[in-house]
Design a protein around this motif. Structure first.
Motif, PDB file in Angstrom:
ATOM      1  N   ILE A 137       0.851  -1.204   0.000  1.00 47.36           N
ATOM      2  CA  ILE A 137       0.000   0.000   0.000  1.00 47.36           C
ATOM      3  C   ILE A 137       0.885   1.252   0.000  1.00 47.36           C
ATOM      4  N   GLY A 138       2.178   1.043   0.197  1.00 51.50           N
ATOM      5  CA  GLY A 138       3.096   2.185   0.218  1.00 51.50           C
ATOM      6  C   GLY A 138       3.321   2.725   1.615  1.00 51.50           C
ATOM      7  N   LEU A 139       2.979   1.909   2.620  1.00 51.55           N
ATOM      8  CA  LEU A 139       3.182   2.355   3.999  1.00 51.55           C
ATOM      9  C   LEU A 139       4.508   1.831   4.527  1.00 51.55           C
ATOM     10  N   SER A 140       5.122   2.605   5.406  1.00 52.85           N
ATOM     11  CA  SER A 140       6.381   2.169   6.024  1.00 52.85           C
ATOM     12  C   SER A 140       6.103   1.135   7.102  1.00 52.85           C
ATOM     13  N   VAL A 141       7.119   0.312   7.391  1.00 53.96           N
ATOM     14  CA  VAL A 141       6.987  -0.622   8.514  1.00 53.96           C
ATOM     15  C   VAL A 141       7.963  -0.253   9.634  1.00 53.96           C
ATOM     16  N   TYR A 142       8.631   0.886   9.489  1.00 54.03           N
ATOM     17  CA  TYR A 142       9.644   1.261  10.476  1.00 54.03           C
ATOM     18  C   TYR A 142       9.805   2.774  10.481  1.00 54.03           C
ATOM     19  N   ALA A 143      10.131   3.313  11.647  1.00 56.71           N
ATOM     20  CA  ALA A 143      10.555   4.720  11.753  1.00 56.71           C
ATOM     21  C   ALA A 143      11.761   4.733  12.683  1.00 56.71           C
ATOM     22  N   PRO A 144      12.732   5.603  12.442  1.00 60.18           N
ATOM     23  CA  PRO A 144      13.959   5.591  13.258  1.00 60.18           C
ATOM     24  C   PRO A 144      13.680   5.690  14.762  1.00 60.18           C
ATOM     25  N   GLU A 145      12.631   6.426  15.135  1.00 60.30           N
ATOM     26  CA  GLU A 145      12.321   6.595  16.566  1.00 60.30           C
ATOM     27  C   GLU A 145      12.017   5.259  17.250  1.00 60.30           C
ATOM     28  N   LEU A 146      11.639   4.261  16.456  1.00 60.49           N
ATOM     29  CA  LEU A 146      11.343   2.935  17.013  1.00 60.49           C
ATOM     30  C   LEU A 146      12.584   2.317  17.643  1.00 60.49           C
ATOM     31  N   GLY A 147      13.745   2.692  17.123  1.00 60.53           N
ATOM     32  CA  GLY A 147      14.987   2.070  17.583  1.00 60.53           C
ATOM     33  C   GLY A 147      15.673   2.798  18.734  1.00 60.53           C
ATOM     34  N   GLU A 148      15.055   3.888  19.242  1.00 58.67           N
ATOM     35  CA  GLU A 148      15.744   4.690  20.266  1.00 58.67           C
ATOM     36  C   GLU A 148      15.475   4.185  21.682  1.00 58.67           C
ATOM     37  N   HIS A 149      16.504   4.224  22.522  1.00 60.55           N
ATOM     38  CA  HIS A 149      16.383   3.922  23.965  1.00 60.55           C
ATOM     39  C   HIS A 149      15.763   2.551  24.251  1.00 60.55           C
ATOM     40  N   LEU A 197      11.984  -5.268  11.438  1.00 57.21           N
ATOM     41  CA  LEU A 197      11.309  -4.216  10.664  1.00 57.21           C
ATOM     42  C   LEU A 197      12.318  -3.224  10.080  1.00 57.21           C
ATOM     43  N   ARG A 198      13.344  -2.917  10.868  1.00 59.16           N
ATOM     44  CA  ARG A 198      14.374  -1.996  10.361  1.00 59.16           C
ATOM     45  C   ARG A 198      15.008  -2.581   9.097  1.00 59.16           C
ATOM     46  N   ARG A 199      15.297  -3.882   9.152  1.00 59.04           N
ATOM     47  CA  ARG A 199      15.947  -4.512   7.998  1.00 59.04           C
ATOM     48  C   ARG A 199      14.997  -4.609   6.801  1.00 59.04           C
ATOM     49  N   LEU A 200      13.733  -4.868   7.090  1.00 61.27           N
ATOM     50  CA  LEU A 200      12.759  -4.915   5.986  1.00 61.27           C
ATOM     51  C   LEU A 200      12.619  -3.559   5.316  1.00 61.27           C
ATOM     52  N   GLU A 201      12.578  -2.524   6.128  1.00 62.08           N
ATOM     53  CA  GLU A 201      12.433  -1.174   5.571  1.00 62.08           C
ATOM     54  C   GLU A 201      13.660  -0.810   4.741  1.00 62.08           C
ATOM     55  N   GLU A 202      14.834  -1.164   5.265  1.00 60.94           N
ATOM     56  CA  GLU A 202      16.056  -0.884   4.504  1.00 60.94           C
ATOM     57  C   GLU A 202      16.054  -1.657   3.192  1.00 60.94           C
ATOM     58  N   ALA A 203      15.607  -2.906   3.256  1.00 62.26           N
ATOM     59  CA  ALA A 203      15.587  -3.729   2.041  1.00 62.26           C
ATOM     60  C   ALA A 203      14.664  -3.109   1.010  1.00 62.26           C
ATOM     61  N   ARG A 204      13.528  -2.588   1.503  1.00 67.21           N
ATOM     62  CA  ARG A 204      12.629  -1.967   0.537  1.00 67.21           C
ATOM     63  C   ARG A 204      13.256  -0.714  -0.053  1.00 67.21           C
ATOM     64  N   SER A 215      14.642  -4.201  -2.844  1.00 68.32           N
ATOM     65  CA  SER A 215      14.549  -5.662  -2.928  1.00 68.32           C
ATOM     66  C   SER A 215      14.449  -6.288  -1.541  1.00 68.32           C
ATOM     67  N   THR A 216      13.555  -7.237  -1.411  1.00 65.58           N
ATOM     68  CA  THR A 216      13.544  -8.024  -0.175  1.00 65.58           C
ATOM     69  C   THR A 216      13.987  -9.447  -0.450  1.00 65.58           C
ATOM     70  N   ALA A 217      14.417  -9.720  -1.696  1.00 62.45           N
ATOM     71  CA  ALA A 217      14.801 -11.087  -2.054  1.00 62.45           C
ATOM     72  C   ALA A 217      15.946 -11.559  -1.170  1.00 62.45           C
ATOM     73  N   GLY A 218      15.801 -12.745  -0.637  1.00 66.44           N
ATOM     74  CA  GLY A 218      16.884 -13.335   0.145  1.00 66.44           C
ATOM     75  C   GLY A 218      16.942 -12.830   1.577  1.00 66.44           C
ATOM     76  N   LEU A 219      16.180 -11.785   1.874  1.00 64.85           N
ATOM     77  CA  LEU A 219      16.278 -11.200   3.209  1.00 64.85           C
ATOM     78  C   LEU A 219      15.880 -12.195   4.300  1.00 64.85           C
ATOM     79  N   ILE A 220      14.870 -12.984   3.981  1.00 68.38           N
ATOM     80  CA  ILE A 220      14.317 -13.890   4.974  1.00 68.38           C
ATOM     81  C   ILE A 220      15.394 -14.792   5.569  1.00 68.38           C
ATOM     82  N   HIS A 221      16.398 -15.159   4.778  1.00 69.18           N
ATOM     83  CA  HIS A 221      17.423 -16.080   5.271  1.00 69.18           C
ATOM     84  C   HIS A 221      18.274 -15.437   6.358  1.00 69.18           C
ATOM     85  N   GLY A 222      18.346 -14.106   6.326  1.00 70.76           N
ATOM     86  CA  GLY A 222      19.149 -13.433   7.339  1.00 70.76           C
ATOM     87  C   GLY A 222      18.357 -13.058   8.577  1.00 70.76           C
TER      88      GLY A 222
END
Ligand code: NAD
Ligand code: ZN
Length: 407
Positions: free
Chosen positions: A317-329, A383-390, A394-401
């Motif tokens: 749908i074009g929505l993000s699954v991550y925002a940087p603030e999610l990773g703080e503290h 989620l951070r990795r999925l967002e970066e992959a997008r 590409s998300t190909a192969g990401l699942i293995h990591g």
């Protein structure tokens, strides 16, 4: 003990109309609604309109005034149309609530008069809070103009404004007098507002209706291409699921600590504040859903295939699954800027013990009362990795990591 027991039962009924061109003279919805429900005609009315709607539909105020003139046997405009800022600023604090209170007072509205509010979810929340607290409740007709307001917030029974750095700290349970979903407002929405309301439809599908979820998957490309007909279906189906839950879920005023329609919302509400409202409510709901679905998968409850479908749809749908603030503290769960602190804030807002929904499969939720913070932190990392992959396309192969589920 000497005590008198009493039980009070009150039944609320309110219609939700679907229409186009609500203020064109020939449209019967508004004037027949008012003419059919009022002891004194014409009924005194004021209107509160979102300035974003006025910018996108320059004739909206004149059209409303013309409609009142054309149907003057039913509706009497008892004060000037009040145009207020749209977006979260209108519900940050009580400033604009005061303006609506003042307008209700100056127009000498009674409890059988009407406040008609036209706008996004934020404006409807602020105007609704004002209408519910003047004279202990003036009739409120909501005319929502965003996807999110039409498919979720306006068909519900709540209003609220933010205070003390907390979402919806002030607010009441106050069913509207009526809701009029006018699809002709939607084409002027910015892309982000067109898409962000779809997250609430995904939420309703995930907890209530696997068939609707499959339809949303099929429709995703046409939704993104801004197909108005498809969006009408999304709005109708989502609104119907929300209404059915409120009517038949057994707890319309949320007296218990469980709140199924707030699936994914503990993180969403916290992220709205952490991002200083850079993200819309619907955008944070997309992230909150992705987070709790990932937690459900990593906890071994949700099959990987379902998890992938959910994440694909949110991203599709074009929505993000991550925002940087999610990773703080994250190492300080009690830090006010840690998303994990949102768990305790959510518990406090609902009362009683912490109750969250998680998923066993699409359409099959269940309740949990504890959260394993380590698994939640791993979910955030996924989620951070999925967002970066997008973002690199590409998300190909990401699942293995990715980390594997626990059981
Ligand atoms: N009361 C509830 O039960 C409930 C439920 C869900 C969400 N909400 C609240 O709803 C709010 C979010 O609502 P929203 O997503 O509608 O966003 P919004 O109200 O913040 O509006 C987003 C933007 O769209 C503009 N806009 C509105 N209609 C438009 C139109 N037709 N064309 C062009 N621009 C238009 C507004 O001016 C604003 O700038 C949040 O505050 C959230 O907490 C309340
Ligand atoms: Zn929501």
């Amino acid at each position: 003990m000497d005590a008198l027991e009493q039980a009070v039962q009150v039944t609320f009924r309110f219609p939700v109309y679907f229409t186009t061109g609500v203020f064109t003279s020939a449209n019967p919805v508004l004037h027949t609604l008012i003419a059919g429900a009022s002891e004194r005609l014409p009924s005194d009315t004021i209107a509160v309109v979102d300035d974003g709607v006025v910018r996108a539909h320059a004739d909206v105020v004149a059209a409303f005034e013309g409609y009142c003139r054309d149907h003057s046997t039913a509706i009497r405009l008892a004060g000037p149309v009040l145009v207020l800022p749209g977006g979260e600023q209108v519900k940050n604090g009580l400033r604009y609530v005061d303006e609506v209170h003042r307008a209700i007072h100056d127009a000498a509205l009674c409890r059988q008069s009407y406040v008609i509010a036209v706008g996004g979810g934020a404006l409807l929340d602020a105007a609704g809070y004002a209408a519910a607290t003047a004279h202990r409740g003036v009739r409120m007709i909501r005319i929502p103009t965003t996807v999110l307001a039409q498919d979720d917030s306006a068909v519900g029974v709540k209003n609220g404004v933010n205070a003390f750095g907390t979402k919806n700290y002030f607010g009441t349970f106050a069913p509207p007098f009526a809701v009029i979903n006018d699809f002709s407002f939607l084409p002027t929405l910015a892309d982000r507002d067109w898409r962000s309301g779809v997250s609430e439809a995904i939420k309703a599908a995930l907890i209530k209706d696997a068939g609707f979820f499959a339809d949303l998957e099929a429709w995703a490309p046409t939704i993104v291409a801004r197909d108005a007909r498809v969006m009408e279906q999304v709005v109708r189906r989502s609104a119907a699921l929300h209404l059915a839950h409120i009517a038949r879920g057994g707890d319309p005023f949320e007296l218990g600590s469980s709140r199924p329609l707030d699936f994914g919302h503990w993180a969403a509400h916290k992220l709205e504040l952490l991002t200083d409202h850079r993200l819309r409510h619907g955008e944070t709901v997309g992230i909150g859903l992705a987070l709790d679905c990932t937690y459900s998968w990593l906890s071994g409850w949700l099959p990987e295939a379902d998890w992938r479908r959910i994440l694909d749809l949110i991203q599709g749908i074009g929505l993000s699954v991550y925002a940087p603030e999610l990773g703080e503290h994250l190492d300080q769960p009690d830090h006010p800027r840690s998303v994990l602190h949102g768990l305790e804030e959510f518990r406090e807002h609902l009362g009683g013990r912490l109750t969250l929904l998680m998923l066993r499969s699409i359409g099959r939720p269940f309740e949990v009362h504890e959260v394993d913070r380590k698994v939640m932190i791993r979910s955030i990392d996924v989620l951070r990795r999925l967002e970066e992959a997008r973002s690199v396309g590409s998300t190909a192969g990401l699942i293995h990591g990715l980390p594997r589920p626990q059981s």
